[in-house]
Design an enzyme around this catalytic site. Structure first.
Site, PDB file in Angstrom:
ATOM      1  N   GLU B  54       0.805  -1.229   0.000  1.00  0.00           N
ATOM      2  CA  GLU B  54       0.000   0.000   0.000  1.00  0.00           C
ATOM      3  C   GLU B  54       0.835   1.274   0.000  1.00  0.00           C
ATOM      4  O   GLU B  54       0.418   2.307  -0.519  1.00  0.00           O
ATOM      5  CB  GLU B  54      -0.961   0.007   1.185  1.00  0.00           C
ATOM      6  CG  GLU B  54      -2.109  -0.990   1.084  1.00  0.00           C
ATOM      7  CD  GLU B  54      -1.760  -2.364   1.625  1.00  0.00           C
ATOM      8  OE1 GLU B  54      -0.561  -2.615   1.903  1.00  0.00           O
ATOM      9  OE2 GLU B  54      -2.671  -3.200   1.764  1.00  0.00           O
ATOM     10  N   PHE B 116     -11.598  -6.991  13.832  1.00  0.00           N
ATOM     11  CA  PHE B 116     -10.549  -7.500  12.951  1.00  0.00           C
ATOM     12  C   PHE B 116     -10.196  -6.445  11.900  1.00  0.00           C
ATOM     13  O   PHE B 116     -11.062  -5.866  11.269  1.00  0.00           O
ATOM     14  CB  PHE B 116     -11.014  -8.790  12.272  1.00  0.00           C
ATOM     15  CG  PHE B 116     -10.015  -9.322  11.288  1.00  0.00           C
ATOM     16  CD1 PHE B 116      -8.761  -9.759  11.715  1.00  0.00           C
ATOM     17  CD2 PHE B 116     -10.300  -9.357   9.930  1.00  0.00           C
ATOM     18  CE1 PHE B 116      -7.825 -10.237  10.801  1.00  0.00           C
ATOM     19  CE2 PHE B 116      -9.370  -9.840   9.020  1.00  0.00           C
ATOM     20  CZ  PHE B 116      -8.128 -10.275   9.462  1.00  0.00           C
ATOM     21  N   GLN B 117      -8.937  -6.197  11.713  1.00  0.00           N
ATOM     22  CA  GLN B 117      -8.415  -5.197  10.766  1.00  0.00           C
ATOM     23  C   GLN B 117      -9.015  -3.811  11.008  1.00  0.00           C
ATOM     24  O   GLN B 117      -9.279  -3.063  10.070  1.00  0.00           O
ATOM     25  CB  GLN B 117      -8.620  -5.647   9.321  1.00  0.00           C
ATOM     26  CG  GLN B 117      -7.742  -6.865   8.982  1.00  0.00           C
ATOM     27  CD  GLN B 117      -7.576  -7.111   7.496  1.00  0.00           C
ATOM     28  OE1 GLN B 117      -8.465  -6.825   6.715  1.00  0.00           O
ATOM     29  NE2 GLN B 117      -6.418  -7.648   7.110  1.00  0.00           N
ATOM     30  N   LYS B 166     -17.553  -0.212   6.076  1.00  0.00           N
ATOM     31  CA  LYS B 166     -18.091  -1.140   5.082  1.00  0.00           C
ATOM     32  C   LYS B 166     -19.595  -0.966   4.878  1.00  0.00           C
ATOM     33  O   LYS B 166     -20.095  -1.034   3.758  1.00  0.00           O
ATOM     34  CB  LYS B 166     -17.771  -2.582   5.506  1.00  0.00           C
ATOM     35  CG  LYS B 166     -17.985  -3.592   4.400  1.00  0.00           C
ATOM     36  CD  LYS B 166     -17.417  -4.955   4.769  1.00  0.00           C
ATOM     37  CE  LYS B 166     -17.546  -5.926   3.592  1.00  0.00           C
ATOM     38  NZ  LYS B 166     -16.969  -7.240   3.912  1.00  0.00           N
ATOM     39  N   MET B 483      24.645   8.015   1.718  1.00  0.00           N
ATOM     40  CA  MET B 483      24.584   9.283   2.446  1.00  0.00           C
ATOM     41  C   MET B 483      24.862   9.058   3.930  1.00  0.00           C
ATOM     42  O   MET B 483      25.491   9.895   4.583  1.00  0.00           O
ATOM     43  CB  MET B 483      23.227   9.957   2.233  1.00  0.00           C
ATOM     44  CG  MET B 483      23.171  11.403   2.673  1.00  0.00           C
ATOM     45  SD  MET B 483      24.418  12.428   1.858  1.00  0.00           S
ATOM     46  CE  MET B 483      23.506  13.081   0.462  1.00  0.00           C
TER      47      MET B 483
END
Lengths: 171, 588
Positions: B54, B116-117, B166, B483
């Site tokens: 993502e 959940f999630q 949802k 760097m």
């Protein structure tokens, strides 16, 4: 801006915001995330029809920091107006405190006497305690609390400062 | 009974996106967004690019947005999908990239239940988005989407997140078109005319002027860049650009002094230090630009033009500020300039230019040539020379290669340079290039990378292959986080703590494993050949160049030093950095 104002680094800022969930978190998160001080913060709905709340913040900082605070507040999408009451002309500010004092005998009488001088009202009483309600400028509230300390002060609850500009104009 | 005017939330969402001009979404499905993906499959107006992580979806949307000037769009699921997107959002927030990120959320009745999630993504992203929304009613969905796009693109652009439970995308509600959606968010775009007149007066009276221009001009649009170029050329004044501003003014123009700041050219930094009038347009006095603040351009009057009032007087107090959109303000400045026909001090300006030419003579970007080992600067120069006729889009990762690219590429047009400036996100370049190639399928898109950065989002090679995105990735492999190694060498007594990776994948085989093309150059005489070969392939390519591991980026303003205290090269190491200021402030 007068010199006197430039020297003072405590500012009372009035912020008009949409009354929506998360708006207070945005304001507080901005202050903590950027390391600004909050000395006092109050919030409540002020216009149910327009769905607006007013947040009054007392903060301190250098001139550049105060300018930053105001500009950062203005950047928040649900913020409509930001006014620095400290530099935008005269304003009045008040806070309310509820102060619980538990004592007996001479101390109890003395507490009542001082409450009278401060125009504090007893809004609850038992044989061994009072709850006083005191309204005024922060300094007055603080003076009252200091005086109550040796007289059996047990608890303090303060609203924080609310403020409004003097005169006929709205924010 | 279904009311005939109502639509499901998912239908409303997609209609709103189409009405906002979205033609591509970068995303990754999951439980909470399944109704949206179901709807996505039923239409063909919006293309979906399936990423492999993502974070890459957000960077890809950034690439899309920054190479087109439009709002980029991301769709990810709840919980880990949303938290993975956070780095990308923070990156877009720092670099003012307009995005709308749609995140799934557990159904409203489960919010707050540790479902959940579930993640409180509006809480998590509050400080790293321009604004965010949690939609609780399907009837508010269309309005929220329209406002989100408006907020993302208006004023100083930025990422906006919309959290979509949802049930909100499954329930039915009414659609509301953009024309019926009014927002209270309307930042000022026109600058104050009196301040503009005052600015023109200050500019006209300057003896040692400099334009210091940043990404705000690019965000303002291609027209703003053209107006800027016109105005700078009208004055004949020198112009320097920030990392984010590269391309706003033509790199090949003799008035251009190169990039300024920590790894800027001598002429740009010295001119900033010694100028008497500084005209900052769309830059923010970032610490990588200013060096030590109390020694920053001490003799100058400063003009600051910015659309974001909070950028003004934040780090550096200025003498004149103009809040407004760069295009509008520069246009007004040109008008006032033309009307007044001011007489500039030609003699002073000639003297100033001869001073600048003296600094330019130091040739501060020079590096020792080698015919045995590939110097990274050489690789970048050859890459540029062999591709510039095709006006490539250049993305970078973060580190030494990024700075060499910024120094040695002389880009002539805006929207062609994509780099993570503010947040400095390693792993930005590959997914950003993916987004650019999606928006410009026929263009040459190159990601200049280091071997460490590229591994932070290497999984996106699969996305490139799946979607036929022929991005060219040039890895300058010096075996180190370059760097970090450079700072350890210069500041931490050459103790290379954990900056060396003993093991790297075989990048050629890696490319092949993903179904892409892998090439390698180990000697300078192979550089041109692999670049030609890379350009000849219409598929994703990884080119690995084995470069000199000991090379450092110079010039360098060491942390806590001023513009006139640059370290010019390996041999000029006299000014060792104390690491903190006298008053105990630690320097970064």
């Amino acid at each position: 801006m007068t010199d006197a104002v430039q020297d003072s680094n405590r500012h009372t800022i009035s912020v008009l915001v949409d009354n929506e969930s998360g708006v207070l978190a945005r304001v507080i998160g901005l202050f903590s995330g950027r390391g600004y001080n909050i000395e006092s913060l109050t919030v409540a709905e002020v216009d149910a029809h327009e769905n607006l709340s007013r947040i009054t913040i007392v903060t301190s900082g250098t001139r550049m920091i105060i300018e930053q605070i105001k500009n950062q507040l203005r950047r928040l999408v649900p913020v409509h107006k930001v006014h620095d009451l400290t530099i935008e002309g005269p304003h009045v500010s008040r806070e309310l405190a509820l102060i619980k004092v538990a004592s007996s005998g001479e101390k109890r009488v003395e507490a009542l006497r001082i409450a009278d001088i401060f125009r504090a009202r007893a809004i609850d009483s038992t044989n061994e305690s009072f709850v006083f309600e005191v309204v005024g400028a922060t300094e007055k509230v603080e003076a009252f609390i200091t005086l109550m300390q040796p007289l059996g002060l047990v608890d303090v609850s303060r609203t924080g400062v609310v403020a409004i500009a003097r005169g006929p104009k709205a924010l | 009974m279904v009311h005939h005017d109502t639509m499901t939330g998912a239908e409303i969402l997609l209609k709103a996106l189409v009405d906002q001009g979205v033609d591509v979404i970068f995303g990754y499905p999951g439980g909470a967004v399944l109704p949206i993906y179901d709807e996505l499959a039923k239409q063909n107006r919006i293309r979906h690019i399936l990423v492999r992580h993502e974070q890459a979806a957000v960077h890809a949307a950034e690439g899309y947005a920054r190479s087109t000037g439009k709002v980029g769009c991301v769709l990810v699921t709840s919980g880990p999908g949303a938290t993975n997107a956070v780095t990308g959002l923070a990156d877009a927030q720092c670099d003012s990239v307009p995005l709308v990120c749609l995140t799934g959320q557990v159904p409203t009745h489960l919010i707050g239940n540790d479902a959940f999630q579930e993640a409180d993504i509006t809480g998590i992203t509050r400080p790293c988005t321009k604004h965010n929304y949690l939609v609780k009613d399907t009837n508010n969905l269309a309005r929220t989407v329209h406002e989100a796009f408006h907020v993302a693109r208006s004023g100083r652009p930025g990422p906006v997140l919309i959290d979509l439970p949802k049930d909100v995308v499954q329930n039915r509600g009414l659609y509301q078109p953009p024309s019926k959606t009014k927002s209270k968010y309307n930042p000022q775009v026109k600058g104050d005319l009196r301040a503009i007149e005052q600015a023109v007066e200050m500019i006209a009276g300057a003896k040692r002027p400099i334009f210091y221009v940043g990404g705000g001009v690019i965000n303002s649009g291609v027209a703003a860049c053209q107006l800027l170029t016109q105005f700078v050329r009208m004055t004949g004044f020198p112009c320097t650009l920030t990392l984010m501003g590269l391309g706003a003014f033509p790199g090949s123009d003799p008035l251009f002094l190169g990039m300024l700041g920590m790894h800027g050219t001598v002429e740009a930094n010295m001119a900033m230090h010694d100028c008497d009038v500084m005209i900052n347009i769309g830059a923010r006095f970032d610490d990588r630009v200013t060096g030590r603040l109390n020694a920053f351009s001490p003799k100058s009057k400063k003009i600051h033009i910015d659309i974001d009032p909070s950028s003004i007087n934040k780090n550096v107090a200025v003498d004149l500020s103009i809040v407004g959109d760069c295009a509008h303000v520069i246009e007004d400045m040109i008008k006032v300039w033309k009307a007044r026909q001011p007489k500039i001090d030609e003699r002073a300006l000639r003297a100033w230019w001869s001073k600048i030419e003296e600094w330019r003579g130091a040739d501060s970007l020079r590096y020792p040539a080698s015919d045995t080992i590939i110097k990274p600067q050489y690789a970048i120069q050859r890459l540029y020379d062999l591709t510039k006729s095709r006006n490539p889009y250049i993305c970078t990762e973060v580190g030494q290669h990024q700075m060499w690219a910024a120094q040695h590429l002389r880009l002539d047009s805006p929207l062609h340079w994509l780099t993570s400036g503010g947040l400095g996100t390693m792993g930005y370049g590959l997914p950003a290039a993916m987004g650019v190639q999606t928006a410009h399928p026929d263009a040459l898109v190159i990601d200049i990378a280091g071997e460490s950065s590229i591994q932070m989002n290497i999984q996106e090679m699969a996305t490139l292959v799946q979607h036929n995105l022929p991005v060219k990735i040039v890895i300058l492999n010096n075996q180190y986080m370059g760097m970090v190694r450079q700072w350890q060498e210069l500041i931490h007594g050459a103790r290379y703590s954990e900056s060396h990776m003993d093991h790297h994948p075989d990048f050629v085989k890696l490319a092949e494993a993903f179904g892409a093309v892998g090439l390698r150059a180990e000697r300078p005489d192979q550089v041109d050949g692999v670049i030609q070969e890379m350009l000849a392939v219409n598929r994703p390519v990884i080119v690995e160049m084995r470069t000199d591991a000991s090379e450092n980026v110079f010039p360098m303003i060491m942390p806590g030093m001023a513009h006139n205290e640059m370290v010019l090269g390996q041999e000029d190491r006299s000014r060792d950095n104390p690491g903190s200021e006298q008053d105990g402030m630690v320097l970064v």
